[in-house]
Design an enzyme around this catalytic site. Structure first.
Site, mmCIF file in Angstrom:
data_model
loop_
_atom_site.group_PDB
_atom_site.id
_atom_site.type_symbol
_atom_site.label_atom_id
_atom_site.label_comp_id
_atom_site.label_asym_id
_atom_site.label_seq_id
_atom_site.Cartn_x
_atom_site.Cartn_y
_atom_site.Cartn_z
ATOM 1 N N SER A 104 -2.847 -7.846 2.650
ATOM 2 C CA SER A 104 -3.031 -7.768 4.101
ATOM 3 C C SER A 104 -3.541 -9.099 4.643
ATOM 4 O O SER A 104 -3.093 -9.564 5.692
ATOM 5 C CB SER A 104 -4.040 -6.668 4.462
ATOM 6 O OG SER A 104 -3.521 -5.406 4.152
ATOM 7 N N ARG A 108 -2.344 -5.952 -8.600
ATOM 8 C CA ARG A 108 -1.367 -7.043 -8.519
ATOM 9 C C ARG A 108 -1.639 -8.033 -9.657
ATOM 10 O O ARG A 108 -1.452 -7.686 -10.798
ATOM 11 C CB ARG A 108 -1.447 -7.725 -7.141
ATOM 12 C CG ARG A 108 -0.868 -6.871 -6.019
ATOM 13 C CD ARG A 108 -1.364 -7.286 -4.669
ATOM 14 N NE ARG A 108 -2.803 -7.050 -4.564
ATOM 15 C CZ ARG A 108 -3.537 -7.231 -3.494
ATOM 16 N NH1 ARG A 108 -2.985 -7.694 -2.398
ATOM 17 N NH2 ARG A 108 -4.819 -6.969 -3.486
ATOM 18 N N HIS A 162 0.840 -1.213 0.000
ATOM 19 C CA HIS A 162 0.000 0.000 0.000
ATOM 20 C C HIS A 162 0.871 1.257 0.000
ATOM 21 O O HIS A 162 0.596 2.219 -0.714
ATOM 22 C CB HIS A 162 -0.873 0.066 1.263
ATOM 23 C CG HIS A 162 -1.858 -1.050 1.409
ATOM 24 N ND1 HIS A 162 -1.981 -1.783 2.561
ATOM 25 C CD2 HIS A 162 -2.785 -1.549 0.544
ATOM 26 C CE1 HIS A 162 -2.944 -2.680 2.425
ATOM 27 N NE2 HIS A 162 -3.446 -2.571 1.210
ATOM 28 N N LYS A 222 -15.502 -7.453 4.422
ATOM 29 C CA LYS A 222 -14.690 -8.571 4.912
ATOM 30 C C LYS A 222 -14.413 -8.437 6.410
ATOM 31 O O LYS A 222 -14.640 -7.378 6.996
ATOM 32 C CB LYS A 222 -13.387 -8.661 4.127
ATOM 33 C CG LYS A 222 -12.617 -7.358 4.012
ATOM 34 C CD LYS A 222 -11.486 -7.498 3.000
ATOM 35 C CE LYS A 222 -10.842 -6.182 2.685
ATOM 36 N NZ LYS A 222 -9.902 -6.234 1.598
HETATM 37 P P1 ADP Z 1 -9.779 -3.155 -0.407
HETATM 38 O O1 ADP Z 1 -10.518 -3.821 0.693
HETATM 39 O O2 ADP Z 1 -10.360 -1.880 -0.866
HETATM 40 O O3 ADP Z 1 -9.339 -4.038 -1.533
HETATM 41 P P2 ADP Z 1 -7.057 -3.152 0.542
HETATM 42 O O4 ADP Z 1 -6.627 -2.452 1.763
HETATM 43 O O5 ADP Z 1 -6.946 -4.629 0.521
HETATM 44 O O6 ADP Z 1 -8.506 -2.628 0.337
HETATM 45 O O7 ADP Z 1 -6.312 -2.538 -0.713
HETATM 46 C C1 ADP Z 1 -6.425 -1.202 -1.074
HETATM 47 C C2 ADP Z 1 -5.880 -1.034 -2.465
HETATM 48 O O8 ADP Z 1 -4.498 -1.336 -2.464
HETATM 49 C C3 ADP Z 1 -6.509 -1.948 -3.512
HETATM 50 O O9 ADP Z 1 -6.567 -1.249 -4.738
HETATM 51 C C4 ADP Z 1 -5.530 -3.092 -3.616
HETATM 52 O O10 ADP Z 1 -5.588 -3.737 -4.866
HETATM 53 C C5 ADP Z 1 -4.219 -2.345 -3.414
HETATM 54 N N1 ADP Z 1 -3.155 -3.204 -2.904
HETATM 55 C C6 ADP Z 1 -3.185 -4.037 -1.852
HETATM 56 N N2 ADP Z 1 -1.998 -4.676 -1.704
HETATM 57 C C7 ADP Z 1 -1.207 -4.231 -2.710
HETATM 58 C C8 ADP Z 1 0.121 -4.531 -3.145
HETATM 59 N N3 ADP Z 1 0.876 -5.462 -2.530
HETATM 60 N N4 ADP Z 1 0.611 -3.883 -4.221
HETATM 61 C C9 ADP Z 1 -0.163 -2.985 -4.872
HETATM 62 N N5 ADP Z 1 -1.425 -2.671 -4.538
HETATM 63 C C10 ADP Z 1 -1.941 -3.278 -3.474
#
Ligand code: ADP
Length: 159
Positions: free
Chosen positions: A128, A90, A17, A41
């Site tokens: 995460s 990703r 992130h 989630k």
């Molecule tokens: P959400 O529940 O909105 O998917 P996340 O916190 O899981 O929220 O992710 C927020 C954003 O960051 C999303 O666009 C996700 O694809 C991106 N993201 C999460 N992990 C990575 C990573 N390792 N590299 C690039 N983008 C990421």
């Protein structure tokens, strides 16, 4: 001044992130990391905790800030006057989900553009949820999250 909203659950924030947020901060005047307070989630950290973990991680970066929000992401984007919404990409499952969400967001707020930024190769497999799984069983997470996030995770998981 162009404001970019980078929304997510951030439960908790990872280097994946932070990589997207810092790279975005080099392109736009201001980046707002929007912490969605009620994702569908299962969430480990409270909204306040997720915000605090990001706050510490972005200390010293003047044009990134963090704010929690409720309800629709596009409404939050409008409220903070963001012209652009950033999402990280990703592997292909991300693409399909993000594509679908971008089209729905566009329907709700045609004036807000959704831009996707490709992950850096070292964070390609970092999420995460997987990271929390590893942490739960005492796995190695040092390269995946900042030190204060690793500490908070261990406290939360009582390990
Ligand atoms: P959400 O529940 O909105 O998917 P996340 O916190 O899981 O929220 O992710 C927020 C954003 O960051 C999303 O666009 C996700 O694809 C991106 N993201 C999460 N992990 C990575 C990573 N390792 N590299 C690039 N983008 C990421």
């Amino acid at each position: 001044m162009t404001i970019a909203l980078y929304p997510g659950s951030f439960d908790p924030v990872t280097y994946g992130h932070l990589d997207i947020a810092t790279r975005t901060s080099k392109v736009f005047d201001e980046v707002v990391m929007g912490v969605f307070d009620t994702p569908s989630k299962n969430i480990l950290f409270t909204t306040e905790e997720r915000v605090a973990l990001i706050e510490k991680a972005i200390e010293g970066i003047p044009n990134i800030r963090v704010e929690a929000y409720t309800k629709m992401t596009v409404d939050f984007a409008r409220r903070i006057n963001a012209k652009v919404m950033i999402r990280g990409l990703r592997m292909s499952p991300d693409f399909e989900r993000e594509f679908e969400m971008a089209l729905m967001n566009k329907k709700q707020a045609p004036e807000v553009e959704v831009l996707c930024m490709m992950t850096s190769v070292q964070y390609q497999f970092l999420s995460s949820s997987l990271m929390k799984e590893a942490a739960k069983y005492g796995g190695y997470i040092e390269d995946l999250v900042p030190e204060h996030v690793a500490t908070a995770l261990r406290q939360k998981l009582s390990i």
